[in-house]
Design a protein around this motif. Sequence first.
Motif, PDB file in Angstrom:
ATOM      1  N   GLN A  78      -8.850  -7.105  -7.619  1.00 36.04           N
ATOM      2  CA  GLN A  78      -8.856  -6.343  -6.368  1.00 36.04           C
ATOM      3  C   GLN A  78      -8.845  -4.844  -6.612  1.00 36.04           C
ATOM      4  O   GLN A  78      -9.274  -4.070  -5.768  1.00 36.04           O
ATOM      5  CB  GLN A  78      -7.643  -6.718  -5.509  1.00 36.04           C
ATOM      6  N   THR A  88      -8.050  -1.314   0.316  1.00 35.18           N
ATOM      7  CA  THR A  88      -7.108  -2.032  -0.542  1.00 35.18           C
ATOM      8  C   THR A  88      -6.523  -3.265   0.131  1.00 35.18           C
ATOM      9  O   THR A  88      -5.864  -4.070  -0.503  1.00 35.18           O
ATOM     10  CB  THR A  88      -5.935  -1.117  -0.939  1.00 35.18           C
ATOM     11  N   SER A  89      -6.749  -3.386   1.434  1.00 34.31           N
ATOM     12  CA  SER A  89      -6.134  -4.480   2.186  1.00 34.31           C
ATOM     13  C   SER A  89      -4.622  -4.488   1.988  1.00 34.31           C
ATOM     14  O   SER A  89      -3.998  -5.527   1.850  1.00 34.31           O
ATOM     15  CB  SER A  89      -6.719  -5.824   1.773  1.00 34.31           C
ATOM     16  N   THR A  90      -4.095  -3.312   1.935  1.00 33.53           N
ATOM     17  CA  THR A  90      -2.650  -3.156   1.787  1.00 33.53           C
ATOM     18  C   THR A  90      -2.200  -2.126   2.807  1.00 33.53           C
ATOM     19  O   THR A  90      -2.884  -1.126   3.015  1.00 33.53           O
ATOM     20  CB  THR A  90      -2.322  -2.636   0.373  1.00 33.53           C
ATOM     21  N   ALA A  96      15.305  -5.324   9.011  1.00 34.20           N
ATOM     22  CA  ALA A  96      15.053  -6.570   8.283  1.00 34.20           C
ATOM     23  C   ALA A  96      14.248  -7.514   9.162  1.00 34.20           C
ATOM     24  O   ALA A  96      13.257  -8.100   8.729  1.00 34.20           O
ATOM     25  CB  ALA A  96      16.368  -7.215   7.871  1.00 34.20           C
ATOM     26  N   GLU A  97      14.658  -7.619  10.411  1.00 34.86           N
ATOM     27  CA  GLU A  97      13.972  -8.538  11.318  1.00 34.86           C
ATOM     28  C   GLU A  97      12.551  -8.076  11.629  1.00 34.86           C
ATOM     29  O   GLU A  97      11.616  -8.879  11.651  1.00 34.86           O
ATOM     30  CB  GLU A  97      14.789  -8.708  12.604  1.00 34.86           C
ATOM     31  N   LYS A 130      10.214  -8.445   8.530  1.00 34.98           N
ATOM     32  CA  LYS A 130       9.790  -9.823   8.314  1.00 34.98           C
ATOM     33  C   LYS A 130       8.586 -10.143   9.185  1.00 34.98           C
ATOM     34  O   LYS A 130       7.593 -10.704   8.720  1.00 34.98           O
ATOM     35  CB  LYS A 130      10.940 -10.771   8.667  1.00 34.98           C
ATOM     36  N   ILE A 159       5.439  -8.143   8.003  1.00 34.25           N
ATOM     37  CA  ILE A 159       4.850  -8.699   6.800  1.00 34.25           C
ATOM     38  C   ILE A 159       4.088  -9.978   7.122  1.00 34.25           C
ATOM     39  O   ILE A 159       2.980 -10.202   6.636  1.00 34.25           O
ATOM     40  CB  ILE A 159       5.944  -8.994   5.749  1.00 34.25           C
ATOM     41  N   ARG A 182       0.032 -10.304   6.813  1.00 37.55           N
ATOM     42  CA  ARG A 182      -0.518 -11.343   5.946  1.00 37.55           C
ATOM     43  C   ARG A 182      -1.560 -12.182   6.684  1.00 37.55           C
ATOM     44  O   ARG A 182      -2.635 -12.469   6.165  1.00 37.55           O
ATOM     45  CB  ARG A 182       0.647 -12.213   5.451  1.00 37.55           C
ATOM     46  N   TYR A 207      -3.653  -8.599   5.120  1.00 39.67           N
ATOM     47  CA  TYR A 207      -3.092  -7.408   4.475  1.00 39.67           C
ATOM     48  C   TYR A 207      -1.762  -7.714   3.785  1.00 39.67           C
ATOM     49  O   TYR A 207      -0.957  -8.489   4.298  1.00 39.67           O
ATOM     50  CB  TYR A 207      -2.853  -6.301   5.507  1.00 39.67           C
ATOM     51  N   ASP A 208      -1.571  -7.086   2.657  1.00 40.05           N
ATOM     52  CA  ASP A 208      -0.271  -7.153   2.007  1.00 40.05           C
ATOM     53  C   ASP A 208       0.499  -5.899   2.380  1.00 40.05           C
ATOM     54  O   ASP A 208      -0.082  -4.921   2.833  1.00 40.05           O
ATOM     55  CB  ASP A 208      -0.438  -7.235   0.488  1.00 40.05           C
ATOM     56  N   VAL A 209       1.788  -5.960   2.153  1.00 37.35           N
ATOM     57  CA  VAL A 209       2.632  -4.848   2.571  1.00 37.35           C
ATOM     58  C   VAL A 209       3.409  -4.235   1.417  1.00 37.35           C
ATOM     59  O   VAL A 209       4.054  -4.940   0.646  1.00 37.35           O
ATOM     60  CB  VAL A 209       3.636  -5.319   3.646  1.00 37.35           C
ATOM     61  N   MET A 210       3.308  -2.938   1.313  1.00 42.48           N
ATOM     62  CA  MET A 210       4.100  -2.213   0.337  1.00 42.48           C
ATOM     63  C   MET A 210       5.253  -1.601   1.110  1.00 42.48           C
ATOM     64  O   MET A 210       5.043  -0.870   2.077  1.00 42.48           O
ATOM     65  CB  MET A 210       3.249  -1.096  -0.246  1.00 42.48           C
ATOM     66  N   LEU A 211       6.461  -1.940   0.690  1.00 41.24           N
ATOM     67  CA  LEU A 211       7.617  -1.529   1.476  1.00 41.24           C
ATOM     68  C   LEU A 211       8.411  -0.405   0.830  1.00 41.24           C
ATOM     69  O   LEU A 211       8.717  -0.458  -0.360  1.00 41.24           O
ATOM     70  CB  LEU A 211       8.521  -2.744   1.675  1.00 41.24           C
ATOM     71  N   SER A 212       8.733   0.591   1.606  1.00 41.36           N
ATOM     72  CA  SER A 212       9.606   1.655   1.113  1.00 41.36           C
ATOM     73  C   SER A 212      10.773   1.829   2.047  1.00 41.36           C
ATOM     74  O   SER A 212      10.653   1.672   3.258  1.00 41.36           O
ATOM     75  CB  SER A 212       8.869   2.980   1.025  1.00 41.36           C
TER      76      SER A 212
END
Lengths: 341, 341
Positions: free
Chosen positions: A52, A62-64, A78-79, A82, A85, A89, A93-98
């Motif tokens: 990729q 990047t599909s992110t 948190a909720e 979730k 993400i 998905r 898309y994927d998720v980059m979390l900060s």
Amino acid sequence: MKERVNSKDVAKKAGVSQATVSRVINKYPHIRDTTKEKVLNAINELGFTVDQVARSLNTRKTSTIGLLVGDISNSFFAETSKEIISIARSLGYDVMLSNTDHQSDNLKTSLATLIGKRVDGIIVGSVERFDEQIQTLHDSKFPVILYNTRLASGNCNAVVIDNFKGARIATEHLISLHHKKIAYVTLPLNYSTLYERMEGYKQALADSDIPYDPASVYIGEISTQAIENFIDIIMSSPEKCTAVFAASDQIAIKIMEICKSKKIKVPEDISIIGFDNIDLSRSPFIDLTTISQQHIKMSEIAVHNLVNMIENKDMEEENQNASSVLEPQLIIRGSTKVLDK
Amino acid sequence: MKERVNSKDVAKKAGVSQATVSRVINKYPHIRDTTKEKVLNAINELGFTVDQVARSLNTRKTSTIGLLVGDISNSFFAETSKEIISIARSLGYDVMLSNTDHQSDNLKTSLATLIGKRVDGIIVGSVERFDEQIQTLHDSKFPVILYNTRLASGNCNAVVIDNFKGARIATEHLISLHHKKIAYVTLPLNYSTLYERMEGYKQALADSDIPYDPASVYIGEISTQAIENFIDIIMSSPEKCTAVFAASDQIAIKIMEICKSKKIKVPEDISIIGFDNIDLSRSPFIDLTTISQQHIKMSEIAVHNLVNMIENKDMEEENQNASSVLEPQLIIRGSTKVLDK
DNA sequence: GTGAAAGCGCTAACAA
DNA sequence: TTGTTAGCGCTTTCAC
């Protein structure tokens, strides 16, 4: 170190060109079935998976997506994370979390690395009202969407509930229970969310001709010590408070804990109302009256709108209207009751 | 659409070659100061930032790690994820987070996309004992590390606490309070964590010559209905249970809620002990006796070990010993008490 | 100390 | 329907 197999290897194995392999992978319509099969077989035999990174380099996609939250260990984030993400998905898309820890500096570096990594868009759950970085990003036409908070300027798409209205409803609920001295506890008003809730509280008081009393309001960091002091004060003044509106469920629960330690009964001695409706507030041990943020719906809309912005970057029109304001909802539970005469 | 500026643009502007720009960016030692300055100026003026995608393509390093958790809205995972993200960041890595919802299928697809995106390594917080995918990944020398759970085969680096011992300590604590009929409530034993805790419970009973009674054990999904039934049974049998050991704090709290609704007093009528020591269990409303997982330390070690594996891929030796077993710790709070005679 | 050129693994014209 | 060729934006030999 085992060598990675690439599309060239597949092409050789299948006796076709690399372009054809690419076409098969990307489900191009016009490929002879026998060719497709050859390629698929080669892919299986070699255990090939597309790189990729290489793909991203020339598709510039990047599909992110990046997700920036104030504190992932806070139930609200948190909720919502979730949900975000999971929906991302489902849309590919994927998720980059900060985690920014609510620090503007961390926001800055996170933003920089996310952009360096070429995420397709960013979802931000906590920005200060007057933040300029997000503003700049938005101005540069980079897909960003805020949820939970928004900018004072309003110049960035945001999905929020009507915090002003929510706070008014919360305060009015207490007033309808005959409370007149209503304390308010909040973190500093750097976030639009908190700022607007404060305004809503004031408005509700004004609407009922209840004077606004700065002594009944706590604005600051939420430490046990500070809140204990504040509770002591409002409970001992001649005209003592009979209800507290907390700017978030987290704060409300903190207050309930302190009340418990001081043997102040909720709701008998004091009514408490929160804001957010996090899962925990539903617990029978907490049973907190609160305002629902509809945070699941908020997450949903945020992702959908962001993806829409990403995938229709050309249509300028579309992008302008990616903001939404959801309706707050009063959830009555056991922490508030009618004031005894 | 504004065009991105690349290192070629910078090179032109600075009147040097692209290679030199690259050297400056990567802090190569031997560059004439004047040249470096020219490049730095050009970078600033053009607002250049390196394209990590392109860089990753030929360094074969993304500086990104994948994190797979069972459920990010569960406190345990929320708290550990926060720590993992923070430490990873301090070591120069970003985190791509996936939520598996405890589904093996989701694990599979998440794993596939993470690998497709060429993350440098993966941290997994929840795998079933006999999972083969992780095994395969590990066998292929891809950097993976488990935390919280481990594989039955033991063939993958993992950072866990001694769950067997933890469960034994928990059970022994109840026994030391003179409890003899001790119920156990757990989710299905697909995870090593739960499997080992179950074994620890049995062992502690055996050590004290207390017979293991299947009727006092609930193994299954934790629904309100199911737990209510179970509580009814163990509280009404001729020799009724006086204590419950729950395989996790989450389950323990669920049980406490049900007890509350049934007017069963904790710890007067029944003692309850959990496992994990999530933040919530410390709350005065819960005040749950439990076993500490040292989850912060666990996260820390997991990240450090993974990064170590990534950065020293050659030294095979190093990699073998990336597993750690932490010591469980009994945290006594208010949900357990001595059994009245 | 710096430049020229090749190449990472893929996709996307353009031909054929 | 398929192959050839040229990049995507960077790093990295290898010269000089």
